[in-house]
Design a protein around this motif. Structure first.
Motif, short mmCIF file in Angstrom:
data_model
loop_
_atom_site.label_atom_id
_atom_site.label_comp_id
_atom_site.label_asym_id
_atom_site.label_seq_id
_atom_site.Cartn_x
_atom_site.Cartn_y
_atom_site.Cartn_z
N VAL A 150 -72.26 4.42 -16.72
CA VAL A 150 -72.83 3.12 -16.37
C VAL A 150 -72.29 2.02 -17.28
CG1 VAL A 150 -74.94 3.10 -17.80
CG2 VAL A 150 -74.99 2.14 -15.50
N GLU A 151 -71.98 2.35 -18.53
CA GLU A 151 -71.39 1.34 -19.41
C GLU A 151 -69.99 0.97 -18.92
OE1 GLU A 151 -71.65 3.04 -23.32
OE2 GLU A 151 -73.53 1.99 -23.76
N LYS A 152 -69.22 1.96 -18.48
CA LYS A 152 -67.90 1.67 -17.94
C LYS A 152 -68.00 0.88 -16.64
CE LYS A 152 -63.44 3.72 -16.83
NZ LYS A 152 -62.60 4.93 -16.84
N ALA A 153 -69.00 1.20 -15.82
CA ALA A 153 -69.19 0.46 -14.57
C ALA A 153 -69.48 -1.01 -14.84
CB ALA A 153 -70.33 1.09 -13.77
N ALA A 154 -70.34 -1.29 -15.83
CA ALA A 154 -70.66 -2.67 -16.17
C ALA A 154 -69.41 -3.41 -16.63
CB ALA A 154 -71.73 -2.70 -17.25
N ALA A 155 -68.60 -2.76 -17.48
CA ALA A 155 -67.37 -3.38 -17.96
C ALA A 155 -66.39 -3.63 -16.82
CB ALA A 155 -66.73 -2.51 -19.03
N THR A 156 -66.32 -2.70 -15.87
CA THR A 156 -65.41 -2.84 -14.73
C THR A 156 -65.81 -4.03 -13.87
OG1 THR A 156 -64.98 -0.46 -14.71
CG2 THR A 156 -64.47 -1.68 -12.70
#
Length: 306
Positions: free
Chosen positions: A265-271
């Motif tokens: 989810v952290e990577k999704a937010a950054a994406t």
């Protein structure tokens, strides 16, 4: 069920984004202002089920992972690149339409008195948070619309689980049409909707999801892929003004078969932030505290002196 939420006279906001299927990742010309992000949807966006004023809830107030879960809405607030201004009107287990929960394990063949709010209601609530009384304009540019529970399981229909059945192709097309209507509503308000493909069928465990959520059935892997393709291809065809960002490209669940873990989810937010023009901070390189950043700059300055 192709009835539109908006009248034919509604003028849709236009953007300069061209689609190449539903894996399109937009590249804005410049970074946006630091404005609130709006997010609507189900448990990918918010892990908490809603309460009514009398403390009744369509899931008895349950939260994903007994509240040990960081949703996409949470991760966007925590991301240090963004301002933290996030308006989250999503509800865990929501569908595109208003409905009751009728989970047999909770209601013994009946249904809740409280309801989940559908996506139209969520969008209107979220947009009201950013309305300027002075100008009549909305203080936001983007609305993130996450995947709904429609067709995913037996408690996504608004009727007792024993009376439900797996969705057929027509049902899935209805879901796609409702998602398009939500996108049109967002565009009509002068903002841009952001959609994403569902996580890969290979990265979720639908049977584990059924067991962990005490559901009578969950969608089959074949049905799940068909649902994803139907929804995303319809959006790509009928909503060229929308943005599609594949922020679940790398997906790991928390152990319940369906919900993303913290790294995911952290990577999704950054994406998402990269997709709308932010220069995202690399958490592996940038110190978290002000003191840490000062020390880093000092070390760099000393290296230059030598």
């Amino acid at each position: 069920m192709r009835t539109l939420l908006l009248s034919a006279s509604l003028t849709l906001a236009a953007t300069q984004i061209a689609h190449a299927g539903y894996h399109h990742n937009p590249e804005p010309e410049e970074a946006p202002e630091t404005l609130p992000l709006l997010i609507v949807g189900a448990s990918y966006a918010n892990g908490h089920s809603p309460f009514d004023g009398d403390l009744s809830s369509p899931l008895l107030g349950l939260a994903v992972g007994s509240a040990q879960y960081i949703s996409l809405g949470d991760a966007l607030i925590r991301n240090r690149t963004h301002s933290g201004y996030v308006v989250n009107e999503a509800q865990a287990s929501a569908t595109t339409f208003d409905r009751e929960s009728c989970r047999t394990a909770l209601y013994a063949g009946g249904c809740s008195t409280a309801e989940f709010d559908g996506y139209q209601t969520q969008v209107l609530r979220a947009s009201s948070r950013v309305l300027s009384l002075a100008t009549g304009e909305y203080n936001a540019e983007y609305v993130i619309v996450t995947a709904p529970n429609d067709c995913l399981h037996s408690d996504a229909c608004g009727v007792p689980e024993a009376d439900t059945r797996q969705c057929d192709e027509e049902d899935m097309q209805d879901v796609a049409d409702r998602m398009v209507e939500i996108g049109q509503l967002v565009l009509g308000l002068g903002m841009t909707p952001i959609f994403a493909p569902y996580p890969s069928v290979d990265s979720v465990d639908l049977e584990l999801f059924r067991q962990s959520s005490l559901l009578e059935w969950t969608i089959t892997p074949t049905g799940y892929q068909m649902l994803n393709d139907t929804v995303m291809n319809t959006i790509a065809t009928e909503l060229p003004e929308a943005m599609v960002i594949d922020y679940w490209a790398d997906f790991e669940h928390i152990g319940d078969g369906i919900h993303p873990d913290l790294a995911t989810v952290e990577k999704a937010a950054a994406t998402i932030l990269e997709g709308i023009g932010y220069n995202v901070i690399n958490l592996d390189e940038e110190p978290r505290t002000k003191r840490g950043r000062i020390k880093k700059r000092l070390r760099e300055w000393l290296r230059r002196l030598h």
